[in-house]
Design an enzyme around this catalytic site. Structure first.
Site, PDB file in Angstrom:
ATOM      1  N   ARG A  83     -14.928 -17.017   4.478  1.00 58.15           N
ATOM      2  CA  ARG A  83     -16.132 -17.871   4.480  1.00 58.15           C
ATOM      3  C   ARG A  83     -17.298 -17.120   5.114  1.00 58.15           C
ATOM      4  O   ARG A  83     -17.124 -16.383   6.080  1.00 58.15           O
ATOM      5  CB  ARG A  83     -15.858 -19.169   5.246  1.00 58.15           C
ATOM      6  CG  ARG A  83     -14.837 -20.050   4.550  1.00 58.15           C
ATOM      7  CD  ARG A  83     -14.647 -21.354   5.300  1.00 58.15           C
ATOM      8  NE  ARG A  83     -15.895 -22.073   5.374  1.00 58.15           N
ATOM      9  CZ  ARG A  83     -16.243 -22.863   6.397  1.00 58.15           C
ATOM     10  NH1 ARG A  83     -15.424 -23.030   7.412  1.00 58.15           N
ATOM     11  NH2 ARG A  83     -17.399 -23.480   6.374  1.00 58.15           N
ATOM     12  N   GLU A 112     -25.502 -22.406 -11.236  1.00 57.35           N
ATOM     13  CA  GLU A 112     -26.404 -23.479 -11.680  1.00 57.35           C
ATOM     14  C   GLU A 112     -27.861 -23.148 -11.379  1.00 57.35           C
ATOM     15  O   GLU A 112     -28.763 -23.845 -11.837  1.00 57.35           O
ATOM     16  CB  GLU A 112     -25.994 -24.815 -11.026  1.00 57.35           C
ATOM     17  CG  GLU A 112     -26.333 -24.966  -9.554  1.00 57.35           C
ATOM     18  CD  GLU A 112     -25.403 -24.221  -8.606  1.00 57.35           C
ATOM     19  OE1 GLU A 112     -24.562 -23.430  -9.079  1.00 57.35           O
ATOM     20  OE2 GLU A 112     -25.525 -24.412  -7.385  1.00 57.35           O
ATOM     21  N   ARG A 138     -24.941 -18.123   1.943  1.00 58.80           N
ATOM     22  CA  ARG A 138     -23.830 -18.167   2.916  1.00 58.80           C
ATOM     23  C   ARG A 138     -22.495 -18.125   2.162  1.00 58.80           C
ATOM     24  O   ARG A 138     -21.594 -18.962   2.379  1.00 58.80           O
ATOM     25  CB  ARG A 138     -23.905 -19.421   3.775  1.00 58.80           C
ATOM     26  CG  ARG A 138     -25.142 -19.495   4.622  1.00 58.80           C
ATOM     27  CD  ARG A 138     -25.267 -20.837   5.293  1.00 58.80           C
ATOM     28  NE  ARG A 138     -26.535 -20.983   5.974  1.00 58.80           N
ATOM     29  CZ  ARG A 138     -27.048 -22.143   6.326  1.00 58.80           C
ATOM     30  NH1 ARG A 138     -26.404 -23.256   6.061  1.00 58.80           N
ATOM     31  NH2 ARG A 138     -28.191 -22.198   6.941  1.00 58.80           N
ATOM     32  N   HIS A 160     -24.116 -19.093  -7.026  1.00 60.83           N
ATOM     33  CA  HIS A 160     -24.529 -20.396  -7.558  1.00 60.83           C
ATOM     34  C   HIS A 160     -24.992 -20.269  -9.009  1.00 60.83           C
ATOM     35  O   HIS A 160     -26.193 -20.097  -9.266  1.00 60.83           O
ATOM     36  CB  HIS A 160     -25.663 -20.976  -6.691  1.00 60.83           C
ATOM     37  CG  HIS A 160     -25.192 -21.556  -5.410  1.00 60.83           C
ATOM     38  ND1 HIS A 160     -25.063 -22.918  -5.197  1.00 60.83           N
ATOM     39  CD2 HIS A 160     -24.780 -20.966  -4.274  1.00 60.83           C
ATOM     40  CE1 HIS A 160     -24.602 -23.127  -3.977  1.00 60.83           C
ATOM     41  NE2 HIS A 160     -24.435 -21.953  -3.394  1.00 60.83           N
ATOM     42  N   CYS A 190     -18.797 -21.288  -5.022  1.00 62.83           N
ATOM     43  CA  CYS A 190     -19.099 -21.142  -3.611  1.00 62.83           C
ATOM     44  C   CYS A 190     -18.153 -21.998  -2.747  1.00 62.83           C
ATOM     45  O   CYS A 190     -16.979 -21.684  -2.660  1.00 62.83           O
ATOM     46  CB  CYS A 190     -20.571 -21.469  -3.409  1.00 62.83           C
ATOM     47  SG  CYS A 190     -21.329 -20.387  -2.229  1.00 62.83           S
ATOM     48  N   GLY A 222     -21.716 -25.978  -1.406  1.00 56.45           N
ATOM     49  CA  GLY A 222     -22.097 -26.889  -0.332  1.00 56.45           C
ATOM     50  C   GLY A 222     -21.470 -26.393   0.951  1.00 56.45           C
ATOM     51  O   GLY A 222     -21.635 -25.230   1.305  1.00 56.45           O
ATOM     52  N   GLU A 223     -20.721 -27.234   1.573  1.00 58.68           N
ATOM     53  CA  GLU A 223     -20.072 -26.879   2.843  1.00 58.68           C
ATOM     54  C   GLU A 223     -18.611 -27.319   2.731  1.00 58.68           C
ATOM     55  O   GLU A 223     -18.317 -28.521   2.714  1.00 58.68           O
ATOM     56  CB  GLU A 223     -20.809 -27.584   3.986  1.00 58.68           C
ATOM     57  CG  GLU A 223     -20.143 -27.497   5.324  1.00 58.68           C
ATOM     58  CD  GLU A 223     -19.912 -26.061   5.771  1.00 58.68           C
ATOM     59  OE1 GLU A 223     -20.853 -25.265   5.694  1.00 58.68           O
ATOM     60  OE2 GLU A 223     -18.784 -25.745   6.154  1.00 58.68           O
TER      61      GLU A 223
HETATM   62  N1  GLN Z   1     -20.636 -21.361   3.710  1.00 57.33           N
HETATM   63  C1  GLN Z   1     -20.104 -22.439   2.917  1.00 57.33           C
HETATM   64  C2  GLN Z   1     -18.658 -22.703   3.293  1.00 57.33           C
HETATM   65  O1  GLN Z   1     -18.040 -21.893   3.948  1.00 57.33           O
HETATM   66  C3  GLN Z   1     -20.232 -22.175   1.424  1.00 57.33           C
HETATM   67  C4  GLN Z   1     -21.692 -21.993   1.053  1.00 57.33           C
HETATM   68  C5  GLN Z   1     -22.046 -22.452  -0.322  1.00 57.33           C
HETATM   69  O2  GLN Z   1     -21.319 -23.196  -0.970  1.00 57.33           O
HETATM   70  N2  GLN Z   1     -23.212 -22.049  -0.741  1.00 57.33           N
HETATM   71  O3  GLN Z   1     -18.126 -23.719   2.935  1.00 57.33           O
END
Ligand code: GLN
Length: 217
Positions: free
Chosen positions: A108, A174, A137, A172, A81, A49-50
């Site tokens: 990141r 999943e 990302r 990922h 991630c 996620g983020e």
């Molecule tokens: N770019 C996201 C981060 O720095 C991670 C991306 C992802 O989980 N697919 O948190």
């Protein structure tokens, strides 16, 4: 006998696909958004996620500390991630808070931003040959600074690492056909192995997973 219960951090990101993937291996799952929802879990997934948004929501929900306590309990953890970023010892680009449980440095968005996202072959002695990883990302592991096994690489870079019962992926798992990394995690959790439903696999393969549609960081 009931199957083990896997808590899936569900503040943001790709938690629903993890739940489907885990269910394919016969594991029960519970979405975790509050400290009380950590009670009684046998294992934990920190999804992609983020990571900055997750950190903010962990603070807002009063979950940062309780989650840290659970992470120190030596239960199986799959961190992918953004989840991997949360567990790293050191985070760069920019420097940010983390639990510091995996002895790695991560940068990141270290593979570039969305344009460079995609599915790439992995080199691994423990995953089935032909296993690929979908990187969105993704963080890049630039240093392994302690006792940590590298289970898979992308173009020589570590992308799947394990320390004890902590399994961390830059990509990922999943979303992968056959879900081999989740299979390894399910083995760690001690689940009775099931088969991954054809629905999940065909959804991923048949839909031609489009990284631009993934609405997270
Ligand atoms: N770019 C996201 C981060 O720095 C991670 C991306 C992802 O989980 N697919 O948190």
């Amino acid at each position: 006998m009931t199957s083990p219960l896997v808590g899936v951090l569900a503040l943001q990101g790709d938690f629903a696909d993890h739940q489907r993937s885990l269910a394919g291996f016969g594991l029960r799952t519970r979405q975790v958004r509050t400290p009380a929802e950590l009670d009684g879990i046998d294992a934990l997934v920190l999804p992609g996620g983020e990571s900055t948004t997750m950190l903010r929501l962990l603070a807002v929900e009063g979950l940062f500390g309780p989650l840290g306590e659970v992470l120190h309990r030596d239960i199986p953890v799959l961190a992918t991630c953004a989840g991997l970023i949360l567990l790293a010892d050191r985070v760069e680009n920019p420097v940010q808070r983390s639990y510091g449980l995996l002895p790695i440095t991560v940068v990141r968005n270290g593979y570039g931003r969305q344009y460079h996202s995609g599915t790439f072959p992995l080199e691994s002695d423990v995953l089935p040959s032909g296993t690929t990883g979908t990187f969105i990302r993704a963080p890049r592991i630039t240093a392994v600074t302690g006792d940590c096994e590298v289970l898979a690489r992308r173009d020589g870079d570590p992308v799947l690492v394990q320390k004890g019962r902590l399994l961390g992926a830059c990509f990922h798992p999943e979303l992968a056909p056959g879900h081999p990394v989740t299979a390894r995690f399910a083995g760690m959790v001690g689940a009775d192995r099931g088969t991954v439903g054809g629905r999940t696999e065909s959804r991923v393969a048949g839909s031609g997973f489009a990284v631009r549609d993934v609405p997270f960081g």
